[in-house]
Design an enzyme around this catalytic site. Structure first.
Site, PDB file in Angstrom:
ATOM      1  N   CYS A 110       0.841  -1.211   0.000  1.00 13.25           N
ATOM      2  CA  CYS A 110       0.000   0.000   0.000  1.00 13.25           C
ATOM      3  C   CYS A 110       0.872   1.257   0.000  1.00 13.25           C
ATOM      4  CB  CYS A 110      -0.911  -0.026   1.218  1.00 13.25           C
ATOM      5  SG  CYS A 110      -1.800   1.503   1.521  1.00 13.25           S
ATOM      6  N   CYS A 113       0.024   3.774   2.707  1.00 14.70           N
ATOM      7  CA  CYS A 113       0.512   3.323   4.019  1.00 14.70           C
ATOM      8  C   CYS A 113       1.987   3.679   4.195  1.00 14.70           C
ATOM      9  CB  CYS A 113       0.351   1.815   4.164  1.00 14.70           C
ATOM     10  SG  CYS A 113      -1.328   1.207   3.964  1.00 14.70           S
TER      11      CYS A 113
END
Length: 193
Positions: A110, A113
């Site tokens: 991600c 993230c």
């Protein structure tokens, strides 16, 4: 064998063969680095800006610390949670200590993230030591834990208190906006608890 030189927060850096960059005017970058009272003035060090000479300007108190300076860390690494039992232990410890816990649920793939994590580490320093921040990689823990926490999107930042999830922020937008929402979530929940 290499020598490590620690720089005092009140040290002055004088560049010998290069000018410091325009964004480095007050040397705040070294704010959180501690220095023992026996720092040798004039010791040359190599930096990525060139060779620098350190002049110790700090006056140390009787306890060996710099007086009047904030020694809180600039950022705190999010502690990884890698199993259900560790998750349960973290939540139980926080409950015993009557503390809140912030958990970043992330995935290694991600991109949001990855950008968010260092910003949350800076936020963690603002709440240190009264609140602990953790991270969980959803690809390395049992899926049962992810389901029990109610995580469906990455990144998700949750606030846990008294053994229960109190609130969450789903970070689908720019990292600085997510950090502001997390700060708001913390402040709102801490004032009502």
């Amino acid at each position: 064998m290499s020598n490590v030189l620690q720089i005092s927060p009140a040290s002055k850096i004088t560049y010998l063969n290069t000018k410091p960059p325009f964004w480095f005017p007050n040397f705040n970058l070294i704010r959180a680095i501690a220095c023992p009272p026996n720092l040798v003035a004039g010791c040359p060090i190599k930096t990525h800006f060139g060779v620098a000479k350190i002049e110790a300007l700090a006056k140390y108190g009787e306890e060996g610390s710099v007086q009047g300076l904030d020694d809180s860390p600039a950022s705190i690494e999010l502690q990884p949670i890698s199993s259900e039992s560790q998750f349960d232990r973290v939540i139980a410890e926080a409950q015993q200590l009557n503390e809140s816990v912030v958990i970043l649920w992330k995935a290694s793939w991600c991109r949001k993230c990855i950008y968010l994590k260092p910003k949350l580490e800076k936020l963690a320093a603002d709440y240190y030591p009264s609140m602990r921040f953790y991270s969980v990689d959803v690809n390395t823990v049992p899926h049962k834990l992810v389901v029990c926490a109610g995580v469906t999107k990455m990144p998700t930042i949750q606030l846990w208190k008294d053994g229960k999830k109190q609130d969450e922020v789903i970070g689908g937008h720019k990292a600085h906006l997510v950090v502001n929402e997390v700060r708001e979530m913390i402040e709102n929940n801490e004032s009502t608890l």
